[in-house]
Structure formats: C-alpha cells, structure tokens
Design an enzyme around this catalytic site. Structure first.
Site, PDB file in Angstrom:
ATOM      1  CE  LYS A 155      -1.761   1.733   4.194  1.00  0.00           C
ATOM      2  NZ  LYS A 155      -1.311   2.806   4.363  1.00  0.00           N
ATOM      3  CG  ASN A 156       2.362   2.850   3.479  1.00  0.00           C
ATOM      4  OD1 ASN A 156       1.327   2.854   3.315  1.00  0.00           O
ATOM      5  ND2 ASN A 156       2.820   2.365   4.884  1.00  0.00           N
ATOM      6  CB  CYS A 159      -4.624   5.096  11.228  1.00  0.00           C
ATOM      7  SG  CYS A 159      -4.849   3.753   9.989  1.00  0.00           S
ATOM      8  NE  ARG A 191      -0.689   9.357  10.699  1.00  0.00           N
ATOM      9  CZ  ARG A 191      -0.913   8.312  10.046  1.00  0.00           C
ATOM     10  NH1 ARG A 191      -1.993   7.782   9.863  1.00  0.00           N
ATOM     11  NH2 ARG A 191      -0.166   7.824   9.480  1.00  0.00           N
ATOM     12  CG  ASP A 247       2.614   0.800   9.894  1.00  0.00           C
ATOM     13  OD1 ASP A 247       2.111   1.675  10.436  1.00  0.00           O
ATOM     14  OD2 ASP A 247       2.904   1.013   8.786  1.00  0.00           O
ATOM     15  NE  ARG A 280      -7.320   3.425   5.250  1.00  0.00           N
ATOM     16  CZ  ARG A 280      -6.466   3.634   6.102  1.00  0.00           C
ATOM     17  NH1 ARG A 280      -6.770   3.726   7.639  1.00  0.00           N
ATOM     18  NH2 ARG A 280      -5.504   4.042   5.966  1.00  0.00           N
TER      19      ARG A 280
END
Ligand code: UD1
Length: 420
Positions: free
Chosen positions: A21-22, A116, A121, A307, A400
């Site tokens: 994903k990243n 998230c 953040r 993570d 997600r």
C-alpha cells in the site's frame, strides 16, 4: 460489514504477499509529475488505492485499470487544484498528492488528511517544507491552500523523521528549480523504490533510502516514463502474516516478499523461539515449542516497524513472561489494548508510549471494533488465536490496506467469514 472468526485452528500452506500500500499510493501520486502515461504493476486491490484513484480522476488524471493488478495513469492536464474533501479526509496519503500537484499546477488545496486516527498526525513538516521552497500557505476553516508560481530548491531539515514527508518533498523538489537537500529523511524501502523510478524517467535524486537526499530539480520540465513502476512487496503484510503464523504455532510459508525488508522482525522472532527459514523471496515458519517474552521498541526503518507493533503485542500474549513494548514513533498507537484485555489478554499501560504484556494468556472470542488499519489486523490475529467466536466490526479499516484478507486466510484453513 464485519468478520466472524472462529479461532483456535492451526493454519497450513503458502500465502502470497501483495504489493505494498505504502509504495502504490506514492507511485499513483507521482503520476502528476509526468507528461507521459505511467504504468503501475503489482498494484494491491485495496480501498486506499481506489480512493487515491478517485482523488486523481477528480482533478483530471485519466485512470485505466489494466488486467488484474495493472493501472495506467495519464496526467495530460490538471483540471482542478482542489482535492476532493470527502475522499481526502478518508486517506492520510492524500497529502502526498499535494506536493506533485503544487509543483505541477502552482496550487494545491486540501483538507487536513484523514486515515488512521493515530494521535493528531500533524502535517507541520509538509507545510514548513513547502514554505522553504518559497510557497505561500493559507490555512482556512478545515483546509490548506498552498500556492507558488515557481518553487526554488532548498536546504530543509525534518525535525522528526517522516515517511510521507520525505516522499512528498522529494517529489516537490524533483520538478523545482535548482538543487534541494533534504536532511533527516526517512529510509523506508518504499522511498528508494520511488526515487529509482523517477530517476529512470528524468529526475535527478541521490541518496534516497539514506538520511540525506539531494535532488537536482528539472525546473518544471515534466518527466517521461521509462518502463513501468512495479510496486514492491508489502513488508507490513508479510510481517503480520509471520506474526500470525508464529502466534498460531502453524507451519506457513509466506511467499513473494522481501525478507531483507523484515530483518529486525525476523531476528526478533528468532530470539523469542520461532523457527524460521528464509529464501530470496520467502520466509517459512515452523511450529515453535514455546515462545519467550522480549522487550522491544518501534523505530523508523530499518528498526522494528510501528505498523507491526499491535500484531506483535498479540503474539506476546502467547509468550512466557513479561514483554515491554515501547511505541516511539506515534502517539496514541496503543489504543487497542482495552479490546485485547476484554479478550483475556493481560496488558498494562505503563505510560502513553509503553505497555507491559503478561503472558501466556488464553484469549476468548469477543465482539471488537477495529480502531485503525494495523490494529484491525491485530484483532484478526487475536481472534484466530482465541477460543470461540469473535466479531470484528468496521472491516473497511482492514480492507483499506489488506487485499481480501479473509479469502486468503481461508485458503490456509482459517475459519473467517465476511458478513454484511
Ligand atoms: C507512514 C506510513 C504508515 C507508517 C508510518 C511510520 C504511508 C501512507 N503511511 O505514515 O503506514 O505507520 O509512515 O512508519 O506511507 N509527524 C509530525 N509532523 C509531520 C509529519 C509527521 O510530527 O508533519 C510525526 C508523526 O505524528 C509521527 C512521526 O512523525 O509521530 C512519523 O510519522 P510519519 O513517518 O510522517 O508517518 P506517515 O508518513 O504519515
């Protein structure tokens, strides 16, 4: 939508890791730096990737799905410089789009990014970074407007290491005028992978994957894609699957991954008694006899990934003794422990960043709600370890970032169902 999981079963077999994903999201955002179409391969089929495509098409990028895991993005022109508020508020990585948009179109308007809910953040590093390129920033009720007729290279130091901050300013610098030096940059493997693709296509980036990145900007000249971008394997998905296999004492092979990107997790698992074998693109887990406790702290890459902190805490509920887990990267990332304790774990919060996990404890199935993507998968692991039935609500959070995780775990023998 929820997952119903009946736990306590051993798993067996092979599971293939999907694209990260990243890595995917950043390549999608990078399409704005190109005059030619950009082909992306090994794309994971996850909600965040779809949201990023929606953001891109909304501002005028043509997106065409090619085959099962391919995508062609063409930013021939940019129609709008405002990111769709509803979508951007659901996706943290929406802010990554603002850098390429700003340098391509001279303006980017976006809301405070979502994703998230981990602490607040903040986005101060992005804003300070763009200011130092000469951009003007206006903050309104719930949105930011960044403007610059031309961006000039800069020497910018991140006060705190930021992954998306590094990627965003690296992409901004790629098309800026003159030389940029970014200092105290993140070293996650997704960053050199992106830089390699940009360099192949006409950018001049040195040092990506190290704490200092130097970029010679093209002065506004758009990039021309040379070959496709292949999304690298998801090290977080691979790591979570390793932890799952270890927690269930199961014999599972995790394939299509890069064990080099998981070296700290692999050595930690070995230290606690998990027998592992690694190959060039696979890691096999065998049944451990007993799991020992261990103290660990999360760190920026190549340290232990934040993570994987919640999945690892679940594993430590099955180990003999006390394990101290120290979350150093994010505030508010231990907000799942109450739910785990309701499942029978014995986890004590020592301070906002440290927990003490007492093991081993027998977990019991419960109804839990996933607070975020990574803790969501930790609950899936806990539910598969637990006796009885668990209901995991808010599956969108898990979808997600993890592709059809229920179907894929079922192939290993897990009893997990998706219920509307
Ligand atoms: C990325 C990953 C996420 C991972 C995280 C850390 C993506 C899309 N997400 O998130 O999966 O958990 O790296 O490995 O790639 N910070 C500030 N100011 C800022 C930006 C960040 O103070 O402007 C702080 C954050 O609050 C946090 C720390 O810096 O405490 C690291 O965050 P960062 O590396 O930016 O995380 P993300 O890039 O959002």
């Amino acid at each position: 939508m929820k997952f119903v999981v009946r736990g306590g079963k051993k798993l067996r077999g092979e599971i293939e890791v999907k694209g990260a994903k990243n890595s995917a999201l950043k390549a999608q955002a990078a399409s704005l730096l190109f005059e030619t179409p950009v082909e992306i391969g090994n794309l994971p089929q996850i909600e965040d990737v779809s949201r990023m495509n929606e953001l891109l098409t909304d501002i005028g990028v043509q997106a065409e799905v090619r085959g099962e895991r391919g995508l062609r993005l063409h930013a021939a022109s940019v129609r709008r410089t405002e990111l769709n508020k509803d979508i951007a508020e659901r996706l943290r990585a929406s802010i990554v789009l603002a850098g390429p948009l700003l340098v391509r179109a001279g303006r980017a308007v976006f809301p405070h990014p979502g994703g998230c809910v981990i602490g607040k953040r903040p986005i101060d590093a992005f804003l300070d970074g763009w200011k130092s390129f000469g951009a003007k920033i206006k903050e309104g009720a719930g949105f930011y407007e960044i403007k610059a007729s031309s961006l000039r290279g800069t020497d910018f130091t991140f006060r705190k290491v930021s992954v998306t901050g590094t990627e965003t300013l690296m992409m901004t610098a790629a098309l800026a005028r003159g030389k940029t030096i970014l200092r105290n940059t993140a070293c996650e493997p997704e960053i050199p992978s992106l830089a390699e693709f940009l360099n192949r296509s006409g950018a001049h980036i040195k040092g990506a994957g190290t704490p200092v990145v130097e970029i010679e900007g093209t002065g506004g000249k758009l990039l021309r894609a040379s070959g496709a971008f292949t999304v690298i394997p998801d090290r977080i998905e691979a790591g979570s699957l390793l932890v799952l296999a270890a927690a269930l004492g199961s014999k599972v092979a995790i394939t299509h991954c890069n064990p080099e990107h998981l070296s700290v997790l692999i050595s930690t698992l070995r230290d606690i008694g998990v027998p592992l074998e690694t190959g060039p693109d696979r890691v096999s887990v065998r049944e451990p006899r007993t799991l020992e406790s261990i103290d660990m702290q999360t760190r920026e890459y190549p340290g232990f990934p934040t993570d994987l902190q919640a999945p690892f805490a679940v594993l430590m509920t099955q180990a003999q003794g006390q394990s101290m887990i120290f979350e150093t990267v994010f505030d508010g990332r231990l907000n799942y422990i109450e739910e785990l304790n309701r499942m029978g774990a014995r986890i004590v919060m020592c301070d906002p960043h440290r927990i003490l996990v007492h093991g081993p404890t027998a977990l019991q199935g419960r109804e839990v709600e996933s607070p975020d993507l990574r803790a969501g998968l930790a609950f899936v692991i806990a539910a598969l370890v637990a006796r009885g039935e668990s209901h995991i609500k808010n599956v969108y959070q898990i979808d997600r970032g993890y592709e059809k995780i229920d179907e894929r775990l079922r192939k290993l023998g897990a009893d997990i169902e998706r219920i509307a």
